[in-house]
Design an enzyme around this catalytic site. Structure first.
Site, PDB file in Angstrom:
ATOM      1  N   GLY A 148       0.794  -1.210   0.000  1.00 59.84           N
ATOM      2  CA  GLY A 148       0.000   0.000   0.000  1.00 59.84           C
ATOM      3  C   GLY A 148       0.834   1.270   0.000  1.00 59.84           C
ATOM      4  O   GLY A 148       0.769   2.077  -0.932  1.00 59.84           O
ATOM      5  N   ARG A 167      13.087   2.136   3.264  1.00 61.81           N
ATOM      6  CA  ARG A 167      12.917   3.497   3.764  1.00 61.81           C
ATOM      7  C   ARG A 167      11.751   3.542   4.735  1.00 61.81           C
ATOM      8  O   ARG A 167      10.612   3.243   4.358  1.00 61.81           O
ATOM      9  CB  ARG A 167      12.675   4.419   2.574  1.00 61.81           C
ATOM     10  N   ILE A 168      12.000   3.897   5.966  1.00 58.46           N
ATOM     11  CA  ILE A 168      10.953   3.951   6.988  1.00 58.46           C
ATOM     12  C   ILE A 168      10.351   5.357   6.989  1.00 58.46           C
ATOM     13  O   ILE A 168      11.021   6.339   7.310  1.00 58.46           O
ATOM     14  CB  ILE A 168      11.519   3.600   8.377  1.00 58.46           C
ATOM     15  N   GLU A 173       3.351  -6.854   7.036  1.00 56.34           N
ATOM     16  CA  GLU A 173       3.250  -8.298   7.236  1.00 56.34           C
ATOM     17  C   GLU A 173       4.516  -8.966   7.740  1.00 56.34           C
ATOM     18  O   GLU A 173       4.458 -10.022   8.376  1.00 56.34           O
ATOM     19  CB  GLU A 173       2.796  -8.949   5.924  1.00 56.34           C
ATOM     20  N   GLN A 199       3.434  -1.142  13.881  1.00 59.00           N
ATOM     21  CA  GLN A 199       3.078  -2.222  12.969  1.00 59.00           C
ATOM     22  C   GLN A 199       3.904  -3.477  13.227  1.00 59.00           C
ATOM     23  O   GLN A 199       3.386  -4.595  13.243  1.00 59.00           O
ATOM     24  CB  GLN A 199       3.300  -1.765  11.521  1.00 59.00           C
ATOM     25  N   ASN A 217       7.573   6.603   8.730  1.00 61.07           N
ATOM     26  CA  ASN A 217       7.184   7.116  10.046  1.00 61.07           C
ATOM     27  C   ASN A 217       7.619   6.107  11.104  1.00 61.07           C
ATOM     28  O   ASN A 217       6.959   5.082  11.296  1.00 61.07           O
ATOM     29  CB  ASN A 217       5.668   7.333  10.101  1.00 61.07           C
ATOM     30  N   PRO A 218       8.740   6.347  11.785  1.00 58.54           N
ATOM     31  CA  PRO A 218       9.224   5.370  12.769  1.00 58.54           C
ATOM     32  C   PRO A 218       8.206   5.040  13.856  1.00 58.54           C
ATOM     33  O   PRO A 218       8.179   3.905  14.347  1.00 58.54           O
ATOM     34  CB  PRO A 218      10.461   6.061  13.365  1.00 58.54           C
ATOM     35  N   LYS A 239       9.625  -0.340   1.311  1.00 54.51           N
ATOM     36  CA  LYS A 239       9.428  -1.770   1.082  1.00 54.51           C
ATOM     37  C   LYS A 239       8.110  -2.296   1.639  1.00 54.51           C
ATOM     38  O   LYS A 239       7.581  -3.286   1.153  1.00 54.51           O
ATOM     39  CB  LYS A 239      10.594  -2.566   1.693  1.00 54.51           C
TER      40      LYS A 239
END
Length: 734
Positions: A514, A594-595, A670, A604, A597-598, A666
């Protein structure tokens, strides 16, 4: 290792922790869900589900029910509008269960046979419970086993080859000095999102309008248009707030039922599913039986990797839980064979459930890798390092970025892996045996064509419109950050509008694709808009809008093995008197690109790890062979991890940059659940010396298997190669 915060050249919004934009509305009740929105003249529908496991409906005795207070209609196979299920949608053909009331056949217990519509929900429920449906029963089969006579091998899974072969696996197994040849099983599991499924439908201005709880408004609108033979523009679906989904909130019978009833009655109709109904009509994770065969040289180098998985599907519709596909990108082996097989039974069709294939597949393969490490006398992390591939082990494609070993190195350091005595049953804390385990995680990285529109408003703010879906992941917030960076403005100048099918094509919230798919589209539109604004001139009252479509850039992306990776660690305590297993602490280290929002990313990952703990120790749906129905189809009979079961859980990530990827995101929805069950099971072996190959690891199973309370003579010695921190090198302190 520091947290990866790769940002664009914009404002630095990406990579910075931001609280959820809609968080205040949710905790104060201002955010309203599909089952709460008011409509004038709203009627309420209640589904009636079959109580027999197979047969035909002989009759629906609706006359008495129609005389009850408030009852407006009873829809069934004799009077319902006709629909067309012979189409291929976004994710393939539809499950025939959405072809509501089209015939008198009953293929399984819980099949929808009628809809009662009344003025109030209470009246509809009472009438539905009163409705008498007469059946002609037929013999049914709900018994799942790998040797089932009707088992078969599908040709593909979502368009990809179902069977993968490299080399001669039988010859390599025969030549191997060490062999693991074991069977592993996982049970039927259910999603159970906090918000039940709900949909309200009405006809407005010649259009079918649906307010729904789903994972993709454009997806559902397209499916409904095809089902009811409508023009695509004649259906609008909105899904402003969604209280969890995990794969089960696609097109389901309740949306179709609401649309049917709204058409028949010419007034708005809402249908909400009960928790018990959700066990029957919204899908679940199939049980699996998996056969793993590993062959290796004495030092643990893999010569052969074989993985065969069996899963349940319905007799109506083929669904594959691709558990055997899990290891195709993980480990180098001279020979590889993996295949998924299905067993059709008289049960509802399974569906996608968080990390479909990877979650059960990782339990089997990563448990088998642990067994191989024990047999070879090699540290489990060192074994994985020894079998690290240079290119895709089956595909031969180059990797985009692959930082699995970095996850293990950093995870081992934080978890204190070097202090671990590899002998099982040696650590005690009173009546508790203590053990630690680890496992690898991976999940594919994909993207799907999406469109977005970004508008510069006259007041200096910006509006983003995209048919994204925020199922609780913080998608609104992440897209706000992405847009702000691309526009080079502060996030508070950006407003993101989502979940309206009128905004155009966009990928659904699924497959961990998404944010990657939507963020790509938003970035392209925002950058074009920024360039147009740089040319100067006043913004007109209607604003200036730039639009994007990622179809072409996706098609041009180089073919590579693109995956997220992770290393899961768990410490467990096993009560030698009761068989109870308690997880004391977990650590997950991930390489997830690439994160954005940490803050929400960590949420998650921790959520996924908690689900993995639940999978390892609690979750198990039981079906009665005689009736074909579930035993305990509710949240009292279906056990899952509660707050008291969840220990200290730490999730973090290593830097993971793919220079050839223009997005770098990425997906993390999940991968958090992948590998956790294996890490817990491996820790239980380390604590007790007894291997558990069947999930969940219940106290009765622990007691029946026994525990090796004192590391018996002959227990494996410390790693023969002296590698205790898992970096693949001999350690001087070993």
């Amino acid at each position: 290792m520091t947290t990866a915060t790769r940002t664009s050249a914009g404002t630095g919004a990406v990579g910075t922790g931001h609280t959820r934009i809609e968080g205040r509305d949710k905790v104060t009740g201002a955010a309203r869900y599909a089952g709460e929105l008011p409509f004038d003249e709203l009627a309420h529908g209640w589904l009636v589900l079959s109580t027999v496991a197979k047969g035909r409906v002989l009759g629906v005795d609706a006359e008495d029910v129609l005389r009850l207070p408030g009852v407006l209609a009873v829809l069934h196979h004799g009077n319902a509008p006709r629909v067309d299920t012979g189409y291929v949608g976004t994710t393939g053909p539809p499950d025939p269960v959405v072809g509501l009331f089209q015939h008198d056949r009953v293929p399984y217990a819980g099949w929808p046979v009628a809809l009662v519509v009344a003025e109030t929900s209470e009246q509809a429920r009472e009438a539905a419970q009163t409705l008498r449906v007469r059946y002609a029963e037929e013999p049914h089969d709900v018994g799942f086993h790998a040797g089932h006579a009707d088992a078969y091998t599908p040709q593909s899974v979502l368009g990809a080859p179902n069977e993968a072969t490299k080399g001669d696996i039988e010859a390599e197994l025969a030549a191997s000095a060490v062999v693991v040849d074991e069977r592993y099983t996982t049970p039927e599991e259910h999603h159970n999102p906090m918000e039940p499924h709900a949909a309200a439908a009405r006809w407005e201005g010649g259009r079918l309008e649906v307010v729904d709880s789903n994972q993709g408004s454009h997806w559902i609108a397209d499916e409904l248009a095809r089902l009811f033979s409508l023009d695509p523009d004649a259906v609008r679906v909105r899904s402003e707030h969604v209280g969890g989904a995990f794969g089960c909130k696609g097109l389901r019978p309740h949306q179709v039922a609401a649309a049917m009833a709204a058409t028949v009655l010419d007034r708005p109709v809402r249908v909400v599913l009960t928790r018990r109904q959700m066990f029957s009509v919204v899908g679940y994770r199939s049980a699996t039986i998996q056969h793993v065969r590993l062959g290796a040289d004495p030092d643990g180098r893999l010569r052969a990797l074989g993985h065969e998985g069996h899963n349940v599907t319905s007799t109506l519709f083929e669904f594959v839980e691709p558990s055997a596909s899990f290891g195709r990108n993980l480990y180098a082996a001279d020979a590889h064979h993996s295949v998924n097989r299905v067993v059709p039974l008289d049960v509802p069709t399974p569906t996608f459930m968080r990390a479909p294939g990877e979650a059960p597949g990782s339990f089997a393969l990563e448990s088998a890798l642990d067994e191989l490490a024990v047999k070879c006398g090699v540290d489990p992390i060192a074994l994985r390092a020894r079998n690290e591939p240079a290119v895709g082990p089956v595909s031969g494609l180059p990797f985009g970025s692959r930082n699995l070993l970095a996850c293990f190195r950093e995870g081992a350091r934080r978890f204190g892996w070097a202090e671990r005595d590899p002998r099982p049953g040696t650590r005690r804390d009173g009546r508790w045996l203590i053990g630690t385990g680890t496992a690898a995680a991976t999940f594919f990285v994909g993207a799907s064509p999406s469109t977005a529109a970004v508008t510069a408003e006259p007041d200096g703010t910006f509006t983003v419109r995209i048919t994204a879906s925020d199922v609780g992941t913080g998608a609104r917030t992440a897209l706000t950050q992405i847009a702000a960076d691309a526009l080079e403005v502060a996030p508070d100048r950006v407003r993101v509008r989502i979940a309206d099918s009128d905004f155009g094509l966009a990928w659904l919230a699924g497959g961990s694709m998404g944010t990657r798919s939507w963020g790509w589209a938003v970035s392209l539109a925002a950058r074009e808009l920024r360039e147009r604004l740089a040319l100067g001139g006043a913004v007109p009252p209607e604003g200036i809008t730039a639009r994007s479509d990622t179809s072409e850039v996706l098609a041009a992306l180089a073919r590579k093995e693109r995956h997220s990776y992770g290393a899961q660690f768990a410490e467990v305590a096993v009560d030698v008197t009761t068989g109870e297993v308690r997880v004391r602490r977990m650590l997950g280290m991930f390489a997830a690109g690439r994160i954005v929002n940490p803050l929400t990313a960590r949420s998650q990952l921790v959520g996924g790890m908690t689900w993995g703990l639940s999978m390892a120790l609690h979750e198990e749906a039981a079906r009665d062979a005689a009736s074909g129905t579930h035993v305990g189809a509710d949240l009292a009979g279906y056990h899952y991890a509660a707050h008291a079961d969840v220990p200290a859980v730490e999730a973090d990530w290593v830097e993971d940059v793919d220079e050839d990827d223009p997005v770098g995101i990425k997906g993390i929805g999940e991968i958090g659940v992948v590998g956790v069950a294996a890490a817990v099971a491996n820790a239980v072996w380390h604590a007790t010396g007894v291997r558990h190959r069947d999930l969940p690891i219940r106290p009765d199973r622990v007691l029946l298997a026994g525990t090796g309370a004192a590391a018996a003579p002959g227990a494996p010695a410390p790693a023969a190669d002296g590698d205790r921190d898992g970096d693949g090198d001999r350690d001087s302190h070993a």
